[in-house]
Design a protein around this motif. Structure first.
Motif, PDB file in Angstrom:
ATOM      1  N   GLU A 156       2.738   0.225   5.141  1.00  0.00           N
ATOM      2  CA  GLU A 156       1.527  -0.440   4.661  1.00  0.00           C
ATOM      3  C   GLU A 156       1.096  -1.550   5.616  1.00  0.00           C
ATOM      4  O   GLU A 156      -0.100  -1.683   5.944  1.00  0.00           O
ATOM      5  CB  GLU A 156       1.790  -1.023   3.270  1.00  0.00           C
ATOM      6  CG  GLU A 156       0.629  -1.807   2.697  1.00  0.00           C
ATOM      7  CD  GLU A 156       1.005  -2.560   1.432  1.00  0.00           C
ATOM      8  OE1 GLU A 156       0.163  -3.348   0.951  1.00  0.00           O
ATOM      9  OE2 GLU A 156       2.134  -2.360   0.940  1.00  0.00           O
ATOM     10  N   ARG A 160      -2.498  -1.532   7.656  1.00  0.00           N
ATOM     11  CA  ARG A 160      -3.431  -2.642   7.448  1.00  0.00           C
ATOM     12  C   ARG A 160      -3.771  -3.313   8.782  1.00  0.00           C
ATOM     13  O   ARG A 160      -4.880  -3.832   8.952  1.00  0.00           O
ATOM     14  CB  ARG A 160      -2.847  -3.650   6.469  1.00  0.00           C
ATOM     15  CG  ARG A 160      -2.761  -3.134   5.030  1.00  0.00           C
ATOM     16  CD  ARG A 160      -2.356  -4.229   4.068  1.00  0.00           C
ATOM     17  NE  ARG A 160      -3.424  -5.210   3.953  1.00  0.00           N
ATOM     18  CZ  ARG A 160      -4.462  -5.105   3.126  1.00  0.00           C
ATOM     19  NH1 ARG A 160      -4.574  -4.048   2.330  1.00  0.00           N
ATOM     20  NH2 ARG A 160      -5.378  -6.040   3.085  1.00  0.00           N
ATOM     21  N   TYR A 175      -7.110   4.689   6.203  1.00  0.00           N
ATOM     22  CA  TYR A 175      -7.461   4.466   4.787  1.00  0.00           C
ATOM     23  C   TYR A 175      -6.840   5.530   3.892  1.00  0.00           C
ATOM     24  O   TYR A 175      -6.311   5.228   2.805  1.00  0.00           O
ATOM     25  CB  TYR A 175      -8.990   4.479   4.629  1.00  0.00           C
ATOM     26  CG  TYR A 175      -9.634   3.128   4.748  1.00  0.00           C
ATOM     27  CD1 TYR A 175      -9.346   2.110   3.840  1.00  0.00           C
ATOM     28  CD2 TYR A 175     -10.566   2.867   5.759  1.00  0.00           C
ATOM     29  CE1 TYR A 175      -9.955   0.865   3.937  1.00  0.00           C
ATOM     30  CE2 TYR A 175     -11.175   1.628   5.866  1.00  0.00           C
ATOM     31  CZ  TYR A 175     -10.856   0.628   4.949  1.00  0.00           C
ATOM     32  OH  TYR A 175     -11.448  -0.609   5.052  1.00  0.00           O
ATOM     33  N   GLY A 179      -4.073   4.878   1.039  1.00  0.00           N
ATOM     34  CA  GLY A 179      -4.292   5.232  -0.360  1.00  0.00           C
ATOM     35  C   GLY A 179      -3.131   6.032  -0.941  1.00  0.00           C
ATOM     36  O   GLY A 179      -2.726   5.823  -2.096  1.00  0.00           O
ATOM     37  N   GLN A 190      -5.785  -0.087  -6.177  1.00  0.00           N
ATOM     38  CA  GLN A 190      -5.926  -0.198  -4.729  1.00  0.00           C
ATOM     39  C   GLN A 190      -6.003   1.177  -4.084  1.00  0.00           C
ATOM     40  O   GLN A 190      -6.732   1.387  -3.100  1.00  0.00           O
ATOM     41  CB  GLN A 190      -4.757  -0.995  -4.154  1.00  0.00           C
ATOM     42  CG  GLN A 190      -4.727  -2.450  -4.631  1.00  0.00           C
ATOM     43  CD  GLN A 190      -3.507  -3.189  -4.115  1.00  0.00           C
ATOM     44  OE1 GLN A 190      -2.618  -2.591  -3.519  1.00  0.00           O
ATOM     45  NE2 GLN A 190      -3.454  -4.485  -4.358  1.00  0.00           N
ATOM     46  N   SER A 191      -5.248   2.125  -4.627  1.00  0.00           N
ATOM     47  CA  SER A 191      -5.308   3.489  -4.113  1.00  0.00           C
ATOM     48  C   SER A 191      -6.704   4.080  -4.294  1.00  0.00           C
ATOM     49  O   SER A 191      -7.263   4.680  -3.356  1.00  0.00           O
ATOM     50  CB  SER A 191      -4.269   4.356  -4.826  1.00  0.00           C
ATOM     51  OG  SER A 191      -4.382   5.697  -4.442  1.00  0.00           O
ATOM     52  N   CYS A 194      -9.189   2.610  -1.745  1.00  0.00           N
ATOM     53  CA  CYS A 194      -9.046   3.184  -0.401  1.00  0.00           C
ATOM     54  C   CYS A 194      -9.690   4.560  -0.313  1.00  0.00           C
ATOM     55  O   CYS A 194     -10.372   4.890   0.686  1.00  0.00           O
ATOM     56  CB  CYS A 194      -7.576   3.272  -0.019  1.00  0.00           C
ATOM     57  SG  CYS A 194      -6.776   1.694   0.291  1.00  0.00           S
ATOM     58  N   GLN A 197     -13.469   4.431  -0.103  1.00  0.00           N
ATOM     59  CA  GLN A 197     -13.985   3.953   1.178  1.00  0.00           C
ATOM     60  C   GLN A 197     -14.334   5.100   2.122  1.00  0.00           C
ATOM     61  O   GLN A 197     -15.157   4.936   3.035  1.00  0.00           O
ATOM     62  CB  GLN A 197     -12.956   3.040   1.852  1.00  0.00           C
ATOM     63  CG  GLN A 197     -12.747   1.700   1.163  1.00  0.00           C
ATOM     64  CD  GLN A 197     -13.899   0.744   1.402  1.00  0.00           C
ATOM     65  OE1 GLN A 197     -14.680   0.882   2.362  1.00  0.00           O
ATOM     66  NE2 GLN A 197     -14.049  -0.217   0.497  1.00  0.00           N
TER      67      GLN A 197
END
Length: 571
Positions: A156, A160, A175, A179, A190-191, A194, A197
């Motif tokens: 992660e 990032r 991304y 996810g 949060q998954s 992502c 997006q």
């Protein structure tokens, strides 16, 4: 990079200058063809450059990059290794080398290459990190490596770092991978963010339907079944034969229960799974889910066929073998169930559900110790499971009760055995006492009989010496008659007859007077009178047979009667 900056041996003659010119020309020509996306022509130019100067790092780097782009990773690794030998602190080359090893699934070498890149990256004196930014491909490759190893926190962090480069070409892939990691970490919101997006611009080799599938799966894990169902059905509108979405819809209708949404309808689940198999028959997971649906309907033959198809496509999946064991357990084929559970444990001994099912099987077969061991192992693998903890507690209580009952049974059996032994010993003592009394009586009778015989013989000798001579003449005949085969008897019969004869002799003695009057004439008459002796012998024989029958309930053999008669005649 200026081709003249490449390392060369110093030259002074014309041929060396000509070689330098050819090197620079081939290098410039290769860069031109590469800019025009003519990769094959560019590759030839870079190879010719290296013929004139094998140490030209620019030509080595460009040639390795082209091989890497064409997924010819072995050739690319050879060139990258030649570069790091010349320039050990080149972070970008170490990162590219790690990516090639990663694509070849050589994770240890990939980890070493990325570790070298990070160590040089953190060096403040490294010229490759002081003047310009680091290539985001390095962070992207490190993120993939940590993802493969299962170190999701480090992965992660690496992905990032990739997102900090807005113009990075693999940003959408970062991304997508991020996810997936958030979903495995149960960070469902949060998954979902992502995945949203990249809905408009999914990564290469993916379509918007694949992204909607991931969004629907995140909603499903959050138990928002309606949103998950809508996301899956949205995919089917654009792609009606999407095998993965059809498979997941079949699982949704099979596994979850919601009357408002129609979830729990096994027939509808089977229809979705059959559609998924029409799109992709080689997916073992779909066959497995179909078998689960048939098991719910207790159609064991169809369930077995579906499981068999799943194992045929993926024989090393422990989940498939565990379900086969459950099937055999349901139809009471316990040996086959045990074999299936053993295969599942051999493939993956760290699955708590397999150990729990194995404990259930042992419990059904009354193998409580084995059952308790299996439940204990399942509890160690999944200590947070309430079902396993409750079952383990019940088994331990049952074992305690069984041990107490067993101890009580053992005590009762031991006391019964003690009583039996005491009774047997008492009976044996009584029998021994009876035998001793019988022996004493026999000794007494035999002594009395001997005394009586001696008295009679002495009396007869005093009355008439001829009787003694007649007895001496007849005794050999008697002894010889006793040795004939017709008069042989068992040892017990002889002892019994002796006892009876002694009793008869005692009775005869009691009937005669204690004083004997010596009268030769009378003695001659008694000796020479066969009728009297025969009558007396017959009376004694009859009394003896009667007494014997009354006492023992059996008739004495005729041979014993004859012996008694002969002895009476002698008297």
């Amino acid at each position: 990079m200026d081709p003249n900056a490449s390392s060369r041996l110093p030259t002074v003659n014309v041929l060396d200058k000509l070689s330098q010119v050819n090197e620079a020309s081939w290098l410039q020509l290769g860069l031109m063809w590469e800019s025009l996306s003519e990769n094959k022509k560019a590759q030839i130019c870079f190879e010719n450059t290296l013929k004139h100067n094998p140490y030209n790092t620019t030509a080595l780097t460009q040639a390795a990059s082209l091989y890497r782009l064409q997924e010819q990773y072995e050739q690319a690794i050879q060139y990258f290794n030649r570069i790091v030998e010349l320039d050990h602190q080149n972070v970008e080359v170490w990162g590219a080398l790690g990516h090639c090893y990663l694509m070849m699934e050589d994770l240890p070498k990939a980890y070493h290459a990325y570790q070298q890149a990070l160590s040089h990256l953190l060096n403040p004196k490294n010229p490759y990190t002081s003047d310009r930014d680091v290539d985001p491909n390095l962070w992207y490759g490190i993120g993939i490596l940590y993802d493969r190893y299962g170190f999701y926190d480090y992965a992660e962090e690496a992905f990032r770092a990739v997102l900090k480069y807005p113009n990075f070409e693999k940003k959408n892939e970062a991304y997508f991978r991020l996810g997936i990691i958030y979903k495995s970490q149960q960070k469902y919101e949060q998954s979902t963010d992502c995945f949203r997006q990249i809905l408009e611009n999914p990564p290469r080799s993916l379509v918007p339907g694949d992204i909607w599938f991931q969004i629907g799966h995140s909603y499903e894990l959050q138990r928002e079944y309606e949103k998950a169902k809508d996301a899956y059905e949205r995919v089917l509108k654009d792609s009606p034969n999407h095998a993965k979405v059809l498979q997941q819809l079949g699982w949704l209708y099979h596994h979850y229960k919601d009357q408002n949404l129609g979830l729990g309808n096994q027939d509808l689940a089977i229809s979705y799974l059959m559609r998924s198999l029409e799109a992709d028959k080689n997916e073992g997971q779909t066959w497995y889910l179909l078998g689960r649906c048939y098991m719910t309907q207790q159609q064991f033959k169809k369930a077995y066929d579906a499981y068999q198809q799943a194992i045929y496509r993926d024989s090393k999946n422990p989940t498939f073998w565990c379900s086969v064991g459950v099937l055999f357990y349901q139809i009471h084929q316990y040996d086959d169930a045990l074999d299936a559970y053993k295969i599942a444990i051999r493939l993956n001994p760290y699955r708590s559900e397999v150990w729990f099912d194995l404990g259930t099987l042992y419990e059904s077969c009354n193998q409580f110790n084995d059952s308790l061991d299996a439940y204990q192992r399942a509890s160690e693998l999944d200590p947070n499971s309430t079902n396993i903890s409750e079952k383990l507690a019940l088994m331990r209580q049952a074992q305690k009760k069984h041990s107490l009952n067993t101890a009580g049974d053992v005590e009762m059996r031991s006391s019964e055995r003690k009583r039996t032994r005491l009774n047997d010993s008492a009976g044996k003592l009584k029998d021994k006492d009876k035998d001793r009394e019988s022996e004493r009586e026999l000794l007494k009778l035999s002594s009395k009989s001997a005394n009586f015989t001696n008295d009679t013989e002495s009396t007869q000798v005093a009355v008439n010496p001829s009787v003694t001579s007649s007895q001496n003449t007849t005794s050999p005949d008697k002894e010889s008659s006793d040795d004939t085969p017709g008069s042989t008897e068992s040892r017990e019969m002889i002892v019994e007859n002796t006892k009876k004869r002694s009793e008869e002799e005692l009775q005869v003695k009691k009937s005669e007077p204690t004083t004997v009057t010596v009268n030769p004439s009378n003695v001659d008459e008694e000796v020479n009178s066969p009728d009297a002796s025969n009558n007396e012998a017959m009376d004694i024989s009859q009394r003896t047979e009667k007494n014997t029958e009354d006492q023992n309930g059996i008739s004495v053999p005729s041979s014993a009667s004859k012996e008694i008669t002969s002895s009476t005649e002698e008297k």
